[in-house]
Design a protein around this motif. Structure first.
Motif, mmCIF file in Angstrom:
data_model
loop_
_atom_site.group_PDB
_atom_site.id
_atom_site.type_symbol
_atom_site.label_atom_id
_atom_site.label_comp_id
_atom_site.label_asym_id
_atom_site.label_seq_id
_atom_site.Cartn_x
_atom_site.Cartn_y
_atom_site.Cartn_z
ATOM 1 N N ALA A 1 0.836 -1.207 0.000
ATOM 2 C CA ALA A 1 0.000 0.000 0.000
ATOM 3 C C ALA A 1 0.870 1.256 0.000
ATOM 4 C CB ALA A 1 -0.938 -0.003 1.202
ATOM 5 N N VAL A 2 2.008 1.193 0.667
ATOM 6 C CA VAL A 2 2.951 2.325 0.670
ATOM 7 C C VAL A 2 3.440 2.604 -0.750
ATOM 8 C CG1 VAL A 2 5.189 3.156 1.488
ATOM 9 C CG2 VAL A 2 3.668 1.932 3.055
ATOM 10 N N ILE A 3 3.790 1.543 -1.456
ATOM 11 C CA ILE A 3 4.265 1.693 -2.842
ATOM 12 C C ILE A 3 3.150 2.230 -3.727
ATOM 13 C CG2 ILE A 3 5.260 0.503 -4.814
ATOM 14 C CD1 ILE A 3 7.053 0.762 -2.267
ATOM 15 N N ARG A 4 1.940 1.749 -3.505
ATOM 16 C CA ARG A 4 0.804 2.249 -4.298
ATOM 17 C C ARG A 4 0.563 3.734 -4.031
ATOM 18 N NH1 ARG A 4 -1.615 -2.677 -2.722
ATOM 19 N NH2 ARG A 4 -2.961 -1.601 -1.218
ATOM 20 N N LEU A 5 0.742 4.155 -2.781
ATOM 21 C CA LEU A 5 0.589 5.570 -2.435
ATOM 22 C C LEU A 5 1.592 6.419 -3.221
ATOM 23 C CD1 LEU A 5 -0.356 8.001 -0.732
ATOM 24 C CD2 LEU A 5 1.323 7.292 1.007
ATOM 25 N N CYS A 6 2.812 5.959 -3.299
ATOM 26 C CA CYS A 6 3.844 6.706 -4.032
ATOM 27 C C CYS A 6 3.467 6.839 -5.504
ATOM 28 C CB CYS A 6 5.203 6.024 -3.891
ATOM 29 S SG CYS A 6 5.814 6.003 -2.180
ATOM 30 N N LYS A 7 2.913 5.779 -6.066
ATOM 31 C CA LYS A 7 2.468 5.835 -7.463
ATOM 32 C C LYS A 7 1.309 6.812 -7.632
ATOM 33 C CE LYS A 7 3.998 1.204 -8.860
ATOM 34 N NZ LYS A 7 3.566 -0.143 -9.343
ATOM 35 N N SER A 8 0.406 6.832 -6.668
ATOM 36 C CA SER A 8 -0.731 7.754 -6.728
ATOM 37 C C SER A 8 -0.275 9.208 -6.671
ATOM 38 C CB SER A 8 -1.701 7.487 -5.576
ATOM 39 O OG SER A 8 -2.274 6.198 -5.685
ATOM 40 N N LEU A 9 0.873 9.437 -6.028
ATOM 41 C CA LEU A 9 1.428 10.791 -5.917
ATOM 42 C C LEU A 9 2.346 11.134 -7.088
ATOM 43 C CD1 LEU A 9 2.350 10.796 -2.112
ATOM 44 C CD2 LEU A 9 0.358 11.848 -3.187
ATOM 45 N N ASN A 10 2.414 10.223 -8.074
ATOM 46 C CA ASN A 10 3.298 10.401 -9.236
ATOM 47 C C ASN A 10 4.773 10.483 -8.837
ATOM 48 O OD1 ASN A 10 1.220 10.537 -11.240
ATOM 49 N ND2 ASN A 10 0.771 12.616 -10.568
ATOM 50 N N LEU A 11 5.125 9.740 -7.803
ATOM 51 C CA LEU A 11 6.507 9.675 -7.356
ATOM 52 C C LEU A 11 7.124 8.348 -7.776
ATOM 53 C CD1 LEU A 11 6.096 11.146 -3.747
ATOM 54 C CD2 LEU A 11 6.708 12.348 -5.861
ATOM 55 N N LYS A 12 8.446 8.322 -7.821
ATOM 56 C CA LYS A 12 9.135 7.133 -8.328
ATOM 57 C C LYS A 12 9.305 6.045 -7.280
ATOM 58 C CE LYS A 12 11.518 9.678 -11.949
ATOM 59 N NZ LYS A 12 10.736 10.922 -11.748
ATOM 60 N N GLY A 13 9.079 6.376 -6.020
ATOM 61 C CA GLY A 13 9.202 5.373 -4.976
ATOM 62 C C GLY A 13 9.138 5.990 -3.592
ATOM 63 N N PHE A 14 9.212 5.141 -2.574
ATOM 64 C CA PHE A 14 9.092 5.592 -1.192
ATOM 65 C C PHE A 14 10.253 6.497 -0.794
ATOM 66 C CE2 PHE A 14 9.251 4.423 3.519
ATOM 67 C CZ PHE A 14 8.323 5.392 3.861
ATOM 68 N N GLN A 15 11.437 6.231 -1.349
ATOM 69 C CA GLN A 15 12.594 7.056 -1.022
ATOM 70 C C GLN A 15 12.369 8.515 -1.439
ATOM 71 O OE1 GLN A 15 15.041 6.160 0.822
ATOM 72 N NE2 GLN A 15 16.253 8.022 0.670
ATOM 73 N N GLU A 16 11.756 8.709 -2.615
ATOM 74 C CA GLU A 16 11.484 10.075 -3.066
ATOM 75 C C GLU A 16 10.489 10.756 -2.136
ATOM 76 O OE1 GLU A 16 9.848 12.714 -6.850
ATOM 77 O OE2 GLU A 16 10.152 10.558 -7.115
ATOM 78 N N LEU A 17 9.455 10.030 -1.714
ATOM 79 C CA LEU A 17 8.477 10.614 -0.800
ATOM 80 C C LEU A 17 9.144 11.029 0.507
ATOM 81 C CD1 LEU A 17 5.634 11.380 0.045
ATOM 82 C CD2 LEU A 17 5.213 8.986 0.649
ATOM 83 N N LYS A 18 10.012 10.172 1.034
ATOM 84 C CA LYS A 18 10.695 10.509 2.284
ATOM 85 C C LYS A 18 11.591 11.735 2.125
ATOM 86 C CE LYS A 18 12.554 6.465 3.366
ATOM 87 N NZ LYS A 18 13.274 5.491 4.239
#
Length: 290
Positions: free
Chosen positions: A54-71
């Motif tokens: 679900a974390v990975i799906r959230l990153c995709k929903s935000l148009n980000l390349k992965g969790f590292q970018e979100l952090k």
């Protein structure tokens, strides 16, 4: 990735549009950002009572390349020293206060938009504009202003450009486009039917399509090959859709223009000099007639 902040803004903007599990993760990060940036996807999934998937799906929903970018983006937000909040005008407000509020709101909008711009998407849009045989900018209502602004800027450097603000005229022009052309649709809401329709026609003709909308998935952005975003800014009560949003759109157009000018610097300077001389000559003739 390009930018290293705006993570909290993205989460706040998208939170209510996400599926339940992703919304829970977004809410957890917003409540405990310092803890979240030090977690793995598995740990965050466990703490938010969801899952790493679900974390990975959230990153995709935000148009980000992965969790590292979100952090990284959330961490960048936490390092900022000042937080600007939107301030609306009030009845019979002093002029000095109105000046301050409008200025601060514009500054916030520009900064948020700069933080949202993905350099990969921006570079892709730039390449399309450089290679395009002809560029059609289309916007209606308040979004026609940045379309016209883009037209006059690109025209000055000898780019074959049109600013289209009427649906029928736009459809007529784009119906004859080809895969060598670029159609650039502008809509703050991302739900302007006319803009989505023009991009749909452009796609059928094989043209490269670019959208400029507020952050988040929308009908207009879904129709475009390349998505550029502005801040999903709030608007003053009496100028909804026509103040901060317009400034954000003009800011992105300015960035695209300057990037394009930088890529072909010498030629751009020559074109600008030629247009400057032509305008000066016109002004001199007008003065002599007077």
């Amino acid at each position: 990735m390009g930018r290293t902040n705006a993570g909290i803004f993205m989460l706040n903007e998208m939170k209510n549009k996400l599926p339940p599990s992703e919304r829970k993760i977004a809410q957890y990060i917003l409540e405990y950002p310092e803890k979240a940036i030090n977690m793995t996807a598995t740990e965050l999934g466990r703490e938010s009572e969801t899952s790493s998937a679900a974390v990975i799906r959230l990153c995709k929903s935000l148009n980000l390349k992965g969790f590292q970018e979100l952090k990284l983006r959330v961490a960048g937000d936490l390092q900022r020293n000042e937080v600007l909040e939107f301030r609306d005008i009030e009845p019979n407000e002093p002029i000095t206060s109105t000046i301050e509020k409008v200025t601060l709101n514009s500054v916030q909008t520009i900064q948020e938009t700069a933080n949202l711009l993905d350099t990969d998407n921006l570079n892709e849009a730039l390449e399309a504009l450089l290679k395009g045989r002809r560029i059609y900018f289309f916007g209606v209502g308040a979004s026609s202003i940045p379309a016209i602004d883009a037209y006059q800027k690109f025209l000055r450097i000898n780019r074959a450009t049109s600013a289209l603000t009427d649906l029928h005229m736009a459809a007529t022009a784009v119906a004859n486009a080809s895969d060598e052309d670029v159609v650039f649709g502008i809509s703050f809401s991302g739900e302007t039917h006319e803009v989505a329709k023009i991009l749909e026609i452009a796609n059928a003709r094989g043209a490269k399509t670019i959208s400029l909308t507020k952050y988040g998935r929308s009908t207009v952005s879904d129709q475009a090959d390349i998505n550029l975003y502005t801040s999903a800014t709030k608007e003053a009560t009496f100028r909804s859709g026509a103040t901060s949003s317009r400034i954000a759109q003009l800011h992105v157009i300015d960035i695209l223009f300057m990037c394009l000018a930088s890529r072909s610097y010498e030629q751009t300077v020559d074109y600008l000099d030629s247009t400057r001389v032509a305008i000066n000559n016109l002004n001199e003739k007008v003065k002599k007639k007077k």
